[in-house]
Design an enzyme around this catalytic site. Structure first.
Site, PDB file in Angstrom:
ATOM      1  CE1 TYR A   1       2.795   5.572  -3.152  1.00 53.82           C
ATOM      2  CE2 TYR A   1       1.579   3.823  -4.262  1.00 53.82           C
ATOM      3  CZ  TYR A   1       2.725   4.265  -3.640  1.00 53.82           C
ATOM      4  OH  TYR A   1       3.791   3.422  -3.514  1.00 53.82           O
ATOM      5  N   GLY A   2      -2.674   9.289  -3.709  1.00 54.94           N
ATOM      6  CA  GLY A   2      -3.959   9.706  -4.268  1.00 54.94           C
ATOM      7  C   GLY A   2      -4.015  11.091  -4.870  1.00 54.94           C
TER       8      GLY A   2
ATOM      9  CD  GLU B   1       0.251   6.597   6.212  1.00 56.17           C
ATOM     10  OE1 GLU B   1       1.423   6.603   6.600  1.00 56.17           O
ATOM     11  OE2 GLU B   1      -0.303   5.584   5.735  1.00 56.17           O
TER      12      GLU B   1
ATOM     13  CG  ASP C   1      -1.748   1.253   1.363  1.00 53.32           C
ATOM     14  OD1 ASP C   1      -2.327   1.662   0.335  1.00 53.32           O
ATOM     15  OD2 ASP C   1      -1.841   1.833   2.464  1.00 53.32           O
ATOM     16  CB  SER C   2       0.229   4.796  -0.640  1.00 50.70           C
ATOM     17  OG  SER C   2      -0.861   4.995   0.225  1.00 50.70           O
TER      18      SER C   2
ATOM     19  CB  CYS D   1      -3.016   0.939  -2.569  1.00 52.46           C
ATOM     20  SG  CYS D   1      -2.995   2.683  -2.996  1.00 52.46           S
ATOM     21  CG  ASN D   2      -9.468   1.542  -2.782  1.00 50.13           C
ATOM     22  OD1 ASN D   2     -10.479   1.056  -3.229  1.00 50.13           O
ATOM     23  ND2 ASN D   2      -9.067   1.301  -1.543  1.00 50.13           N
ATOM     24  CB  THR D   3      -4.497   5.430  -5.271  1.00 50.16           C
ATOM     25  OG1 THR D   3      -5.321   6.089  -4.308  1.00 50.16           O
ATOM     26  CG2 THR D   3      -3.953   6.423  -6.258  1.00 50.16           C
TER      27      THR D   3
ATOM     28  CB  CYS E   1      -9.164   5.294   0.500  1.00 49.56           C
ATOM     29  SG  CYS E   1      -7.485   5.621   1.091  1.00 49.56           S
ATOM     30  CB  THR E   2      -6.669   0.259   2.034  1.00 48.13           C
ATOM     31  OG1 THR E   2      -5.526   0.971   1.546  1.00 48.13           O
ATOM     32  CG2 THR E   2      -7.174  -0.677   0.966  1.00 48.13           C
ATOM     33  CG  HIS E   3      -4.745   5.261   4.394  1.00 46.36           C
ATOM     34  ND1 HIS E   3      -4.228   4.702   3.249  1.00 46.36           N
ATOM     35  CD2 HIS E   3      -3.675   5.671   5.118  1.00 46.36           C
ATOM     36  CE1 HIS E   3      -2.908   4.779   3.281  1.00 46.36           C
ATOM     37  NE2 HIS E   3      -2.544   5.360   4.403  1.00 46.36           N
TER      38      HIS E   3
END
Ligand code: DGL
Length: 268
Positions: free
Chosen positions: A42-43, A152, A10-11, A73-75, A184-186
């Site tokens: 990344y997004g 983050e 992931d980012s 990561c969706n992006t 978004c995985t966050h």
């Protein structure tokens, strides 16, 4: 049988929401996780940049002798999955289609919301994936770029998180959606804050669980299960601070992460 680990990236730390589901569902599988926190987010970056990062992450993971790749990561899934699939000969699972399947199944009034990074929203990837399953579903989307930084930073449920969520989500609140995909995985880490803003009648869908189910299916179909008598091994890598990964990562996973290594990802 294949005893090699599953490679996940992931980012940053958000992909740990996917890892957690994978470990819960397949407790004997080993995992190598790479979080590109040094280059997050990344997004807000271009397709070219995200694809370059994605290829570097994939090459790093392939160096770890893995049996499959999970783009958690969706992006990166929205921008780079096709290119990765066409360039690397290894099973790959992305996170958009599994989330689209869940949302199409869960909605009752066929009005759904999608939130994600600007890249994911601008790519139209969720619209395409959802319409392919059921083209009568109405979709309202909204990019929420600051959510990744909140996560983050570890600011998941404080006042700042709530105020930012209110600002972003106000335009979705009067659209009559009954389901909202956290694209978004966050975002699953902001679930309580998002739910407080949207109200309890809107069901939140995280793609992490469905992605883990897709991983389990690919492993079964390719006869790649790890020997159940072996103990699983988890290895974590980051392109930024090891301490930060250990501290926040342990909170996200709900168990202590001790062995994080720093990677110079530009070398790959
Ligand atoms: N977890 C990534 C995603 O699912 C976050 C993207 C970012 O770094 O902006 O899109």
């Amino acid at each position: 049988m294949d005893n090699r680990p599953i490679g996940i990236f992931d980012s940053g730390l958000g992909g740990l929401t996917v890892l957690k589901e994978i470990v819960g569902m397949m407790p004997t599988e080993s995992v190598v996780y790479f979080g590109d926190s040094g280059r997050t987010p990344y997004g807000t970056k271009s397709k070219e940049t995200v694809t370059k990062y994605t290829f570097q992450n994939v090459r790093f993971l392939l160096n770890q002798d893995i049996k499959m790749i999970v783009i958690a990561c969706n992006t990166a899934s929205a921008y780079s999955y096709e290119a990765v699939k066409n360039n690397f000969d290894i099973p790959i699972v992305e996170v958009i289609e599994p989330g689209a399947i869940t949302v199409a199944r869960e909605t009752r009034n066929k009005k759904v919301g999608v939130i994600g990074t600007p890249a994911t929203i601008n790519s139209g990837a969720y619209e395409k994936a959802i319409s392919k399953i059921d083209n009568s579903i109405e979709i309202v989307s909204k990019a929420c770029p600051l959510f990744v930084q909140l996560v983050e930073e570890g600011w998941w449920e404080n006042d700042i998180a709530y105020r930012i969520a209110e600002e972003y989500l106000s335009s979705l609140k009067n659209k009559g959606i009954d389901t909202l995909i956290l694209g978004c995985t966050h975002y699953p880490l902001l679930q309580n804050t998002i739910s407080k803003v949207m109200g309890k009648d809107v069901k939140l869908v995280s793609s992490a669980y469905e992605a883990a189910k897709a991983v389990s299916r690919v492993i079964r179909e390719n006869d790649m299960e790890r020997d159940k008598k072996l103990k699983p091994v988890y290895r974590y890598y980051t392109s930024d601070s090891v301490e930060k990964f250990e501290t926040l990562g342990s909170i996200i996973l709900g168990k202590e992460i001790k062995t994080v290594e720093k990677v110079d990802i530009e070398k790959y």
